[in-house]
Design an enzyme around this catalytic site. Structure first.
Site, PDB file in Angstrom:
ATOM      1  CG  ASP A  31      -2.097   0.921   1.094  1.00  0.00           C
ATOM      2  OD1 ASP A  31      -3.238   0.415   1.058  1.00  0.00           O
ATOM      3  OD2 ASP A  31      -1.890   2.153   0.992  1.00  0.00           O
ATOM      4  CE  LYS A  36      -4.928   2.140   4.723  1.00  0.00           C
ATOM      5  NZ  LYS A  36      -5.698   2.054   3.478  1.00  0.00           N
ATOM      6  CB  THR A 121     -16.255  -2.098  -7.833  1.00  0.00           C
ATOM      7  OG1 THR A 121     -16.446  -2.977  -6.731  1.00  0.00           O
ATOM      8  CG2 THR A 121     -17.528  -2.045  -8.666  1.00  0.00           C
ATOM      9  CD  GLU A 153     -17.954   0.164   5.236  1.00  0.00           C
ATOM     10  OE1 GLU A 153     -18.133   0.751   6.306  1.00  0.00           O
ATOM     11  OE2 GLU A 153     -17.776   0.738   4.154  1.00  0.00           O
ATOM     12  N   GLY A 251     -37.007   3.078   4.854  1.00  0.00           N
ATOM     13  CA  GLY A 251     -36.413   4.114   5.694  1.00  0.00           C
ATOM     14  C   GLY A 251     -35.917   5.266   4.852  1.00  0.00           C
ATOM     15  CB  CYS A 258     -20.525  -0.370  -2.214  1.00  0.00           C
ATOM     16  SG  CYS A 258     -18.957  -0.952  -1.612  1.00  0.00           S
ATOM     17  CE  LYS A 318     -22.903  -1.727   6.939  1.00  0.00           C
ATOM     18  NZ  LYS A 318     -22.957  -2.984   6.202  1.00  0.00           N
ATOM     19  NE  ARG A 325     -15.885   5.227   2.779  1.00  0.00           N
ATOM     20  CZ  ARG A 325     -15.142   4.192   2.365  1.00  0.00           C
ATOM     21  NH1 ARG A 325     -14.505   4.265   1.220  1.00  0.00           N
ATOM     22  NH2 ARG A 325     -15.058   3.097   3.089  1.00  0.00           N
TER      23      ARG A 325
HETATM   24  C1  UDX Z   1     -22.891  -3.184   0.219  1.00  0.00           C
HETATM   25  C2  UDX Z   1     -23.260  -4.589  -0.308  1.00  0.00           C
HETATM   26  O1  UDX Z   1     -24.223  -5.178   0.569  1.00  0.00           O
HETATM   27  C3  UDX Z   1     -22.015  -5.455  -0.433  1.00  0.00           C
HETATM   28  O2  UDX Z   1     -22.364  -6.726  -0.975  1.00  0.00           O
HETATM   29  C4  UDX Z   1     -21.027  -4.733  -1.367  1.00  0.00           C
HETATM   30  O3  UDX Z   1     -19.869  -5.481  -1.534  1.00  0.00           O
HETATM   31  C5  UDX Z   1     -20.698  -3.359  -0.801  1.00  0.00           C
HETATM   32  O4  UDX Z   1     -21.920  -2.600  -0.644  1.00  0.00           O
HETATM   33  P1  UDX Z   1     -22.337  -2.086   2.573  1.00  0.00           P
HETATM   34  O5  UDX Z   1     -22.060  -0.825   1.833  1.00  0.00           O
HETATM   35  O6  UDX Z   1     -21.402  -2.508   3.648  1.00  0.00           O
HETATM   36  O7  UDX Z   1     -22.405  -3.321   1.538  1.00  0.00           O
HETATM   37  O8  UDX Z   1     -23.772  -1.890   3.238  1.00  0.00           O
HETATM   38  P2  UDX Z   1     -25.167  -2.663   3.290  1.00  0.00           P
HETATM   39  O9  UDX Z   1     -25.256  -3.412   4.549  1.00  0.00           O
HETATM   40  O10 UDX Z   1     -25.441  -3.395   2.046  1.00  0.00           O
HETATM   41  O11 UDX Z   1     -26.159  -1.405   3.393  1.00  0.00           O
HETATM   42  C6  UDX Z   1     -26.129  -0.369   2.413  1.00  0.00           C
HETATM   43  C7  UDX Z   1     -27.111   0.728   2.751  1.00  0.00           C
HETATM   44  O12 UDX Z   1     -28.448   0.295   2.562  1.00  0.00           O
HETATM   45  C8  UDX Z   1     -27.039   1.246   4.202  1.00  0.00           C
HETATM   46  O13 UDX Z   1     -27.128   2.656   4.172  1.00  0.00           O
HETATM   47  C9  UDX Z   1     -28.253   0.623   4.863  1.00  0.00           C
HETATM   48  O14 UDX Z   1     -28.732   1.394   5.926  1.00  0.00           O
HETATM   49  C10 UDX Z   1     -29.244   0.603   3.704  1.00  0.00           C
HETATM   50  N1  UDX Z   1     -30.286  -0.429   3.806  1.00  0.00           N
HETATM   51  C11 UDX Z   1     -29.947  -1.747   3.773  1.00  0.00           C
HETATM   52  C12 UDX Z   1     -31.631  -0.048   3.872  1.00  0.00           C
HETATM   53  O15 UDX Z   1     -31.962   1.145   3.889  1.00  0.00           O
HETATM   54  N2  UDX Z   1     -32.592  -1.020   3.904  1.00  0.00           N
HETATM   55  C13 UDX Z   1     -32.290  -2.354   3.860  1.00  0.00           C
HETATM   56  O16 UDX Z   1     -33.222  -3.183   3.886  1.00  0.00           O
HETATM   57  C14 UDX Z   1     -30.914  -2.732   3.804  1.00  0.00           C
END
Ligand code: UDX
Length: 460
Positions: A31, A36, A121, A153, A251, A258, A318, A325
């Site tokens: 890296d 890091k 990605t 995450e 919500g 991502c 979340k 982010r």
């Molecule tokens: C996501 C994908 O799930 C993962 O497979 C990919 O590799 C990276 O992006 P992540 O960004 O960690 O993962 O978050 P995730 O748990 O998927 O939630 C994404 C967002 O959706 C959050 O803001 C969460 O609050 C929201 N969410 C999720 C909802 O609003 N409703 C839901 O039912 C599920």
């Protein structure tokens, strides 16, 4: 056991590096961030991710995991994983500078026969381009395999070690077979395809999940005006295995590192080639509107938000991560602030500096009751477990106006209202006290929170 190098020791790369080391492989992490690398080399995890610190410490201690801040003269690894950031540019295009720089640095130092495995990605066609650059600048025999990551995450280590599926895409069957041998002991189907298809599977998967959330959120908006309850609609829909219950929590919408970037990049790539990806546009627009809904719901209760004091509960995108982010919570906080409200953000899992460095106009408070003193409303924006157990009576006492907008539909409306609050949420007008209760007086179990999230009636 194989020799593996991982370029980029961020959220994804560090999981890949530590997990392969824990399986007995010899792993070198590279890296350009020297601090890091220094931390990782001492076994100190620079990222908050459950289980990662233990894997890192074990790997370093065993000698199977080492780190470098510079590319060595020659990388002896059989497999070189690329896991660098590919953020979105303002245009919607992916910023591939880190990837290009990694490719250029790799070309002269790759050993003959090494397979380059891309985890970042990237727009469809990028792996072909990586291969072309490698072959024309020092590594004539280089082959590239696309192996997208599907790491959430907060659950990334488990997602990597116990995946639902492993996707491998390459135009070189022998290289694909070699990479699949790395995963032979994983209990998951290995889906093999061509390289562009693998790149597309990643985008399509994230876009689909974002669409699922935007879909239920649009249904929530319709529920709001028609008097249905979106939580139960989702519960009833989710029992159909073709639909599934996951990612149907209505919500204030999705955020994170991502979904926003990948949906935008896919829509941009489509438009670049003359395809109007209308559904993807709708997915993004509905998501944006969910933030605005909070403002509309507040306005309906308190009138103009200018001058109002609003406490936003949550800053991370979340729960169970400190990552802010593209956080829906902070987008709501910003909308309120720009509308003239006094905004206090409460999230004790996020460093205040992380918020104020990006949004200097927001105030971060660590004391919930102090922040709520004289407030006109609470907005629950991130469903951290502690927000499910708010000191409601005390809050109602200190607030100027006891009003909660539950942007994640996680609170028990009856308990909240019993504490003297006006309760507003997303797509559950009955819970807001506006629906017609047909079984008033009939004994029934209280509403339970399944997984702390979707309410289900135990006895109905
Ligand atoms: C996501 C994908 O799930 C993962 O497979 C990919 O590799 C990276 O992006 P992540 O960004 O960690 O993962 O978050 P995730 O748990 O998927 O939630 C994404 C967002 O959706 C959050 O803001 C969460 O609050 C929201 N969410 C999720 C909802 O609003 N409703 C839901 O039912 C599920």
């Amino acid at each position: 056991m194989a020799e593996i190098a991982v370029i980029g020791c961020g959220q994804a790369g560090l999981v890949v590096a530590t997990a392969f080391a824990s399986l007995g492989h010899q792993v070198l992490g590279i890296d350009i961030d020297r601090r890091k690398v220094e931390a990782c080399s001492r076994g100190i995890c620079p990222i908050q991710e459950p289980g990662l610190d233990a894997l890192l410490a074990d790997g370093v201690q065993s000698g199977r995991l080492t780190f470098l801040a510079e590319y060595p003269d020659r990388i002896e690894a059989d497999f070189v994983f690329i896991a660098v950031d590919t953020p979105t540019l303002p245009s919607g295009a992916s910023d591939l500078r880190a990837l290009k720089s990694a490719t250029n640095s790799l070309a002269p130092v790759l050993r003959d026969g090494a397979v380059v495995v891309n985890k970042s990605t990237v727009p469809v066609g990028t792996c072909d381009e990586i291969e072309r650059v490698l072959r024309t600048s020092g590594a004539p025999g280089a082959t590239v395999v696309s192996n997208p990551e599907f790491l959430q995450e907060g659950d990334a280590v488990r997602n990597f070690t116990r995946p639902d599926r492993i996707v491998l895409g390459s135009n070189h069957p022998a290289s694909l077979a070699r990479v699949s041998s790395l995963y032979q002991d994983f209990d998951a189907p290995i889906f093999a395809c061509d390289v562009r298809t693998a790149e597309m599977i990643k985008y399509a998967s994230n876009a689909f999940l974002a669409m699922k959330i935007s879909f239920i959120n649009e249904i929530a908006s319709i529920c709001d005006v028609l008097g249905a309850d979106v939580s139960h609609v989702a519960g009833g829909m989710g029992l159909d295995p073709r639909i599934g219950e996951k990612f149907l929590r209505a919500g204030i919408g999705w955020g994170g590192s991502c979904f926003p970037k990948d949906v935008t990049a896919l829509e941009y790539a489509a438009s670049l080639h003359g395809v109007r990806a209308q559904l993807l546009r709708g997915v993004v627009e509905t998501n944006r509107d969910m933030r605005r809904q909070v403002i509309r719901k507040l306005r309906a209760e308190i009138g103009p938000i200018e001058g109002a004091r609003v406490v936003v509960l949550g800053a991370s995108f979340k729960p169970h991560t400190s990552d802010i982010r593209e956080s829906p919570a902070l987008e709501v906080a910003n909308l309120l602030r720009f509308g003239g409200a006094e905004v206090l953000v409460v999230d004790n899992h996020v460093a205040p500096d992380a918020v104020t460095a990006q949004f200097p106009h927001l105030t971060v408070a660590d004391d919930l009751l102090g922040a709520a003193d004289g407030a006109d409303a609470l907005v629950l924006a991130t469903e951290w477990p502690e927000f499910l157990e708010l000191p409601l009576e005390e809050l109602a006492r200190v607030m100027r106006r006891p009003l909660i907008v539950d942007g994640r539909n996680v609170l028990d409306d009856r308990i909240v209202r019993a504490a003297g609050f006006v309760y507003r949420c997303i797509g559950r007008p009955g819970a807001e006290g506006g629906g017609i209760v047909i079984n008033e007086g009939i004994d029934r179990e209280p509403v339970h929170l399944r997984n702390g999230r979707s309410p289900v009636l135990a006895s109905d």
